[in-house]
Write a protein that holds these residues in place. Structure first.
Motif, PDB file in Angstrom:
ATOM      1  N   SER A   1       3.778  11.467  -2.789  1.00 33.98           N
ATOM      2  CA  SER A   1       4.636  12.034  -3.832  1.00 33.98           C
ATOM      3  C   SER A   1       3.802  12.650  -4.953  1.00 33.98           C
ATOM      4  O   SER A   1       4.192  13.672  -5.539  1.00 33.98           O
ATOM      5  CB  SER A   1       5.560  10.948  -4.399  1.00 33.98           C
ATOM      6  OG  SER A   1       4.800   9.898  -4.983  1.00 33.98           O
TER       7      SER A   1
ATOM      8  N   TYR B   1       0.848  -1.194   0.000  1.00 37.15           N
ATOM      9  CA  TYR B   1       0.000   0.000   0.000  1.00 37.15           C
ATOM     10  C   TYR B   1       0.881   1.241   0.000  1.00 37.15           C
ATOM     11  O   TYR B   1       1.845   1.324   0.781  1.00 37.15           O
ATOM     12  CB  TYR B   1      -0.911   0.003   1.235  1.00 37.15           C
ATOM     13  CG  TYR B   1      -2.059   0.985   1.142  1.00 37.15           C
ATOM     14  CD1 TYR B   1      -3.302   0.584   0.654  1.00 37.15           C
ATOM     15  CD2 TYR B   1      -1.917   2.310   1.538  1.00 37.15           C
ATOM     16  CE1 TYR B   1      -4.363   1.476   0.560  1.00 37.15           C
ATOM     17  CE2 TYR B   1      -2.957   3.213   1.440  1.00 37.15           C
ATOM     18  CZ  TYR B   1      -4.186   2.787   0.955  1.00 37.15           C
ATOM     19  OH  TYR B   1      -5.230   3.675   0.859  1.00 37.15           O
ATOM     20  N   PRO B   2       0.586   2.221  -0.854  1.00 39.86           N
ATOM     21  CA  PRO B   2       1.441   3.425  -0.928  1.00 39.86           C
ATOM     22  C   PRO B   2       1.591   4.140   0.421  1.00 39.86           C
ATOM     23  O   PRO B   2       0.598   4.373   1.112  1.00 39.86           O
ATOM     24  CB  PRO B   2       0.682   4.317  -1.928  1.00 39.86           C
ATOM     25  CG  PRO B   2      -0.133   3.368  -2.748  1.00 39.86           C
ATOM     26  CD  PRO B   2      -0.533   2.276  -1.812  1.00 39.86           C
ATOM     27  N   ASP B   3       2.820   4.430   0.793  1.00 38.82           N
ATOM     28  CA  ASP B   3       3.128   5.174   2.025  1.00 38.82           C
ATOM     29  C   ASP B   3       2.581   4.463   3.268  1.00 38.82           C
ATOM     30  O   ASP B   3       2.187   5.110   4.238  1.00 38.82           O
ATOM     31  CB  ASP B   3       2.560   6.598   1.953  1.00 38.82           C
ATOM     32  CG  ASP B   3       3.005   7.350   0.720  1.00 38.82           C
ATOM     33  OD1 ASP B   3       4.220   7.371   0.462  1.00 38.82           O
ATOM     34  OD2 ASP B   3       2.142   7.904   0.008  1.00 38.82           O
ATOM     35  N   ARG B   4       2.582   3.171   3.249  1.00 32.61           N
ATOM     36  CA  ARG B   4       1.981   2.369   4.329  1.00 32.61           C
ATOM     37  C   ARG B   4       2.516   2.730   5.707  1.00 32.61           C
ATOM     38  O   ARG B   4       1.766   2.743   6.685  1.00 32.61           O
ATOM     39  CB  ARG B   4       2.222   0.885   4.052  1.00 32.61           C
ATOM     40  CG  ARG B   4       1.515  -0.078   5.015  1.00 32.61           C
ATOM     41  CD  ARG B   4       1.678  -1.494   4.508  1.00 32.61           C
ATOM     42  NE  ARG B   4       0.991  -2.453   5.347  1.00 32.61           N
ATOM     43  CZ  ARG B   4       1.530  -3.089   6.380  1.00 32.61           C
ATOM     44  NH1 ARG B   4       2.803  -2.826   6.703  1.00 32.61           N
ATOM     45  NH2 ARG B   4       0.854  -3.953   7.104  1.00 32.61           N
TER      46      ARG B   4
ATOM     47  N   ASP C   1      -3.564   6.830  -4.663  1.00 34.85           N
ATOM     48  CA  ASP C   1      -2.851   8.096  -4.528  1.00 34.85           C
ATOM     49  C   ASP C   1      -1.586   7.883  -3.707  1.00 34.85           C
ATOM     50  O   ASP C   1      -1.359   6.806  -3.147  1.00 34.85           O
ATOM     51  CB  ASP C   1      -3.747   9.142  -3.849  1.00 34.85           C
ATOM     52  CG  ASP C   1      -3.492  10.553  -4.370  1.00 34.85           C
ATOM     53  OD1 ASP C   1      -2.441  10.766  -4.997  1.00 34.85           O
ATOM     54  OD2 ASP C   1      -4.346  11.432  -4.143  1.00 34.85           O
ATOM     55  N   SER C   2      -0.768   8.896  -3.614  1.00 38.09           N
ATOM     56  CA  SER C   2       0.456   8.809  -2.799  1.00 38.09           C
ATOM     57  C   SER C   2       0.890  10.216  -2.444  1.00 38.09           C
ATOM     58  O   SER C   2       0.516  11.193  -3.094  1.00 38.09           O
ATOM     59  CB  SER C   2       1.572   8.092  -3.566  1.00 38.09           C
ATOM     60  OG  SER C   2       1.984   8.873  -4.677  1.00 38.09           O
TER      61      SER C   2
ATOM     62  N   HIS D   1      -5.839  10.168   1.664  1.00 37.61           N
ATOM     63  CA  HIS D   1      -4.719   9.217   1.603  1.00 37.61           C
ATOM     64  C   HIS D   1      -4.176   8.924   3.005  1.00 37.61           C
ATOM     65  O   HIS D   1      -3.849   7.769   3.318  1.00 37.61           O
ATOM     66  CB  HIS D   1      -3.610   9.774   0.721  1.00 37.61           C
ATOM     67  CG  HIS D   1      -2.448   8.833   0.557  1.00 37.61           C
ATOM     68  ND1 HIS D   1      -2.586   7.546   0.075  1.00 37.61           N
ATOM     69  CD2 HIS D   1      -1.113   8.986   0.840  1.00 37.61           C
ATOM     70  CE1 HIS D   1      -1.405   6.948   0.058  1.00 37.61           C
ATOM     71  NE2 HIS D   1      -0.499   7.799   0.525  1.00 37.61           N
TER      72      HIS D   1
END
Length: 360
Positions: free
Chosen positions: A274, A176-179, A271-272, A219
């Motif tokens: 970054s 998962y992005p930026d978990r 999304d993320s 997010h």
């Protein structure tokens, strides 16, 4: 398992629906009915009821939600006569009735519970305060119920055996992005930005700040985000897809839109940080804000541009006894008569006190 007697009108309503659905399941060969609970909350007069009715394909006229209202939706499963059930709770009054979250968030519903937060995009000066208070109140109640369930499970089976109840923390996929940098909301969360038809006319820089701020918040909480308007059929169809995913477990659309000049559509995990970037600022020196963490930084930047109104002042609720939609001619006539008698009694009492010769 002993039957728990419902204590409130809302719990009785939910129990009645559950009882009927159990009967349907028995007639369909004993197959279990899927039941989920969805809690809608958000900005006062932000369009919660209108959005809910459209998602349920109901033509009922939209009326102001006085406090906490319950309804349910049903959906046939394939060609089977069996229908899945969604218990739907809607909180009225904006933030003024946030204490009522304890009613829908109960031990019996937490395992299949989700939240929809509807924020009025046309009123950005009340958006952050509304979002912050309602999410905090709901998360606190979810964690409280989860803790109570875990304690009860431990005392029943012993600490060595652990617990089987759902804890108030979602487990996200390892990719998962930026978990490691986010704080997932305890249950699935959908943030809806309503009244996009008004918001799209805003200044581009202000639209960009609102859009990026809500992307960050969504997010950060591992939530989905969508902007919508009841005046747009295409946006409501996409909104209904997100709603049906929470209410009935259907697949949600895969469309992603992060262009601030267009309605945002950001499913969970798409999304993320970054992609979102830093808070868009033109006349704000970020280094002077002394933020404690990234979320606090976004809050301070947002509130510099959109000073927040005190939502606690919005506690004026209409008296249900005087609301035309609950009119009862005979009862209202008797109430008016009693009000007149009470007023006459007060006047007579005042005269009596004024006529007394009090000794000093």
């Amino acid at each position: 398992m002993p039957k728990i007697s419902p204590d409130t009108l809302w719990e009785q309503a939910a129990a009645e629906v559950q009882s009927r659905e159990r009967g349907d399941a028995e007639r369909d060969g004993g197959e279990a009915v899927s039941e989920r609970s969805v809690f809608l909350m958000g900005s006062k007069a932000g369009g919660k009821t209108s959005i809910l009715l459209r998602c349920l394909d109901r033509d009922d006229p939209s009326k102001p939600t006085l406090a906490l209202e319950y309804t349910f939706g049903r959906r046939a499963r394939g060609h089977n006569t069996l229908k899945d059930v969604a218990h739907l709770w809607e909180l009225g009054g904006g933030t003024s009735l946030s204490d009522l979250v304890q009613i829908p968030v109960s031990p019996g519903s937490i395992s299949s519970f989700s939240v929809i937060l509807i924020l009025d995009l046309s009123k950005p000066n009340a958006l952050w305060a509304t979002m912050e208070k309602l999410l905090h109140a709901t998360q606190t109640q979810l964690e409280k119920i989860s803790s109570e369930l875990q304690k009860a499970e431990k005392s029943k089976h012993g600490a060595k055996h652990g617990t089987s109840v759902q804890s108030a923390s979602r487990v996200l996929p390892k990719d998962y992005p930026d978990r490691e940098l986010i704080s997932p909301f305890p249950v699935p969360l959908l943030i809806i930005g309503s009244k996009y038809d008004i918001f799209q006319e805003f200044d581009p820089d202000k639209k960009k700040l609102v859009s990026k701020t809500l992307r960050f918040v969504a997010h950060y909480h591992a939530a989905s985000l969508i902007f919508t308007s009841v005046k747009s059929e295409s946006l409501m169809l996409k909104t209904k897809s997100f709603f049906s995913h929470l209410a009935f477990g259907l697949e949600k659309g895969k469309t992603v839109s992060i262009d601030p000049s267009k309605p945002l559509i950001v499913p969970t995990g798409s999304d993320s940080f970054s992609q979102i970037g830093s808070p868009p600022t033109t006349d704000v020196d970020i280094t002077s804000l002394h933020a404690k963490n990234p979320k606090d930084l976004w809050k301070k930047v947002y509130e510099r541009v959109f000073p927040q109104q005190n939502t606690d002042e919005q506690r004026e609720l209409k008296d249900p006894a005087r609301d035309p939609q609950y009119a009862e001619p005979q009862i209202d006539a008797m109430r008016a008569q009693k009000d007149q008698e009470l007023e006459q009694y007060r006047r007579n009492a005042n005269k009596s006190w004024k006529g007394l010769d009090l000794e000093t």
